[in-house]
Design a protein around this motif. Structure first.
Motif, short mmCIF file in Angstrom:
data_model
loop_
_atom_site.label_atom_id
_atom_site.label_comp_id
_atom_site.label_asym_id
_atom_site.label_seq_id
_atom_site.Cartn_x
_atom_site.Cartn_y
_atom_site.Cartn_z
N THR A 1 28.69 63.11 38.87
CA THR A 1 27.98 62.56 38.08
C THR A 1 26.95 63.35 37.43
N ILE B 1 30.12 53.00 42.75
CA ILE B 1 30.09 53.70 41.12
C ILE B 1 30.88 52.77 40.35
N TYR B 2 30.12 52.83 38.96
CA TYR B 2 30.81 52.05 38.11
C TYR B 2 30.35 52.50 36.64
N LEU B 3 31.22 52.29 35.36
CA LEU B 3 30.55 52.44 34.26
C LEU B 3 30.25 51.28 33.80
N LEU C 1 31.56 61.86 31.25
CA LEU C 1 31.01 60.84 31.30
C LEU C 1 31.94 59.76 31.92
N ILE C 2 32.97 59.43 31.54
CA ILE C 2 33.85 58.33 31.87
C ILE C 2 34.53 58.52 32.97
N HIS D 1 25.70 55.68 39.93
CA HIS D 1 26.19 56.10 41.30
C HIS D 1 25.17 55.85 42.15
N TRP E 1 27.04 54.11 30.21
CA TRP E 1 26.29 54.64 31.51
C TRP E 1 27.27 54.73 32.52
N ASN E 2 27.19 55.90 33.40
CA ASN E 2 27.74 55.97 34.70
C ASN E 2 26.63 55.70 35.70
N THR F 1 36.31 65.02 37.59
CA THR F 1 35.46 65.15 36.53
C THR F 1 35.72 65.91 35.26
#
Length: 542
Positions: free
Chosen positions: A97, A247-249, A88-89, A283, A280-281, A52
């Motif tokens: 996160t 997890i996804y964007l 964030l990405i 999780h 948004w991220n 991260t």
């Protein structure tokens, strides 16, 4: 030890903070992984925090690179926003996160000012934002450590280094209290891993502002894992807990995200949704990974989807059945294709004037028949192409990590440290570090007169490129190669890799090996034959 950077958290200080935090997490990653028992004892919190912060640092470096072209410096607002956006990405795992949201909360305040009072306010905003992002906040976690840091900063004097140091000391004290707040930590004899990582990040901030790293404290009885399981509790942390981490964007508006939170909260636990302004991220830990992804599709456009299966019947991810892993590498010639294939990689050939498309890379990922793939584009120009292929493969259920190699010699260095037997994130970190530690050079022949960063070249001149920029203009291949090697080795090095094209002079490799051996006694040389490739010579220095 870095120099004191002044009274403001200016762009240079933010840049230093990123670098110092990444270095510190790199040193402490395994220690943090070892005490990771909550919310799932999968032993990857240190790695996730490292990845991260690495993404945050890359975003900050990109801002500086963009301003280097016109000789200006980025302003503080642009730099802290890049820091938050990059985190964030690239956020990984539960703690990564939450860290991304902490940095986003800080950035919103620091964009208005970067002195001591603003830093104290920023830490308060960060703590509040992180708690809001977590569906069910639990004390004794990174959230408690962040709150304590904010409270200590608010009580400090106005001087910026004093605020940072107070936040660090408050966080460190709160970390020692986490086992008394969370039973699973007390049973395992450890402090919270996410909170431990946050203390490391705040320690790097102190060093960036004062030039002095906080002294490492001796371990207390809490920070040494219990001997029975090297960091695992005697009982599973979450018996019968969800089987998957998703997890996804997500590109979506606020109202859609509010509905998504409610739906995901009903599907699983460890729900964290961070971000804003349309990005948004997400999780969550769930039993039905498909339902979690479908919920994202209904809310907006999910991408960079990652699904990780937790080990069944145990709290340690290492107990899961072995996962097949592959490396896909883009190479500029048949010789390197054979070399990489011998090392176990699936290769994609990039012929002169015919770079592979994203579909070619996706086909190679499919041919690898692996559930985990490390993708090495080995070219700056192919980064976006590789990212598109990786995103599509992830949508098909393949876990893909894109290591941003910019040259074939960086890919060779990454492949040399690849170990399929270790955990995926550890392997990616090691390969990324090896690639990043390799400077790359190239010799090519100018096709026409043009202006370069080293001056005007004429058609037929030999151009020596270092890290992508023309550094030397010469008339003789061997002489130009020697000059390029000397410049690359002026900053040190232990290994020189030479990749010769099929049409390179036969004696060139011996000539350069003798040159390196005669001038740099402690440097080894490795020669590969690349076959038909556009550049007569590729050079790597590790």
């Amino acid at each position: 030890m870095p120099e004191k950077l002044g009274r403001d958290l200016d762009p240079a200080a933010v840049r230093a903070w990123c670098t110092l935090a990444l270095d510190a997490l790199g040193r402490e990653r395994e220690e943090i992984d070892a005490i990771n028992v909550y919310p799932v004892a999968d032993g990857d919190t240190g790695t996730n925090l490292y990845l991260t912060v690495e993404a945050a640092r890359q975003a900050v470096e990109a801002v500086f690179t963009a301003h280097d072209a016109d000789g200006t410096l980025p302003d503080s607002a642009d730099t802290v926003r890049a820091l938050a956006h990059g985190a964030l990405i690239g956020a990984r795992g539960n703690s990564g996160t939450i860290l991304a949201q902490l940095l986003r909360g800080m950035a919103g305040v620091l964009a208005r000012g970067c002195d001591g009072p603003h830093l104290a306010e920023a830490l308060g905003a960060a703590s509040a934002a992180a708690r809001q992002a977590v569906a069910h906040p639990v004390e004794g976690t990174i959230l408690s450590v962040a709150s304590a840091a904010a409270e200590a900063a608010a009580a400090a004097g106005p001087a910026l280094p004093a605020v940072a140091r107070a936040a660090y000391e408050g966080a460190r004290a709160a970390l020692e209290e986490t086992p008394g707040q969370l039973d699973v930590l007390a049973r395992a004899g450890v402090v919270d891993a996410g909170g431990r990582g946050l203390v490391t990040v705040l320690g790097a901030l102190v060093e960036a502002l004062s030039g002095e790293a906080p002294p490492r404290r001796p371990r207390t009885r809490w920070t040494a894992p219990a001997p029975h399981a090297a960091g695992a509790p005697e009982e599973p942390c979450a018996p019968g807990g969800p089987a998957y981490e998703v997890i996804y964007l997500l590109e979506a508006d606020d109202e859609a995200v509010a509905r998504l939170r409610a739906r995901l909260d009903g599907l699983g636990d460890s729900l964290v949704v961070v971000g804003g302004d349309g990005l948004w991220n997400v999780h969550v830990h769930v039993d039905d990974a498909g339902a979690a992804v479908e919920a994202g599709v209904e809310a907006g456009r999910p991408y960079r989807i990652r699904v990780t299966h937790f080990a069944a019947g145990t709290a340690k991810a290492e107990a899961a059945e072995p996962t097949q892993r592959a490396v896909v590498a883009v190479v500029p010639g048949e010789g390197l294709a054979e070399l990489c294939a011998e090392a176990g990689a699936t290769t994609v050939l990039a012929l002169p004037g015919r770079p592979p498309a994203s579909g070619d890379l996706l086909d190679a990922i499919r041919r690898a028949h692996a559930r985990e793939v490390v993708l090495l584009p080995n070219s700056t120009e192919l980064r976006h192409t590789a990212a598109a292929a990786a995103e599509q493969a992830r949508a098909e259920g393949v876990r893909v990590a894109l290591v941003p190699t910019r040259a074939a010699v960086q890919g060779i260095a990454a492949l040399a440290v690849h170990e399929p037997g270790r955990r995926f994130d550890e392997d990616v970190v090691a390969m990324t570090a090896a690639a990043g530690a390799t400077r790359y050079g190239e010799l090519t022949v100018a096709e026409h007169r043009s202006f370069t960063s080293a001056g005007v070249c004429q058609a037929g001149d030999v151009l020596g490129l270092i890290d992508g920029d023309v550094a030397v203009i010469g008339h003789d291949l061997a002489e130009t190669a020697r000059t390029v090697l000397d410049r690359m080795l002026s900053g040190g090095g232990e290994l020189v890799t030479l990749v010769l094209a099929a049409d390179a002079p036969p004696a060139l490799a011996d000539h350069l090996e003798r040159h390196v051996r005669g001038r740099y006694l402690a440097v080894d040389t490795c020669v590969h034959h690349g076959g038909r490739q556009q550049a007569p010579l590729l050079i790597g220095v590790e």
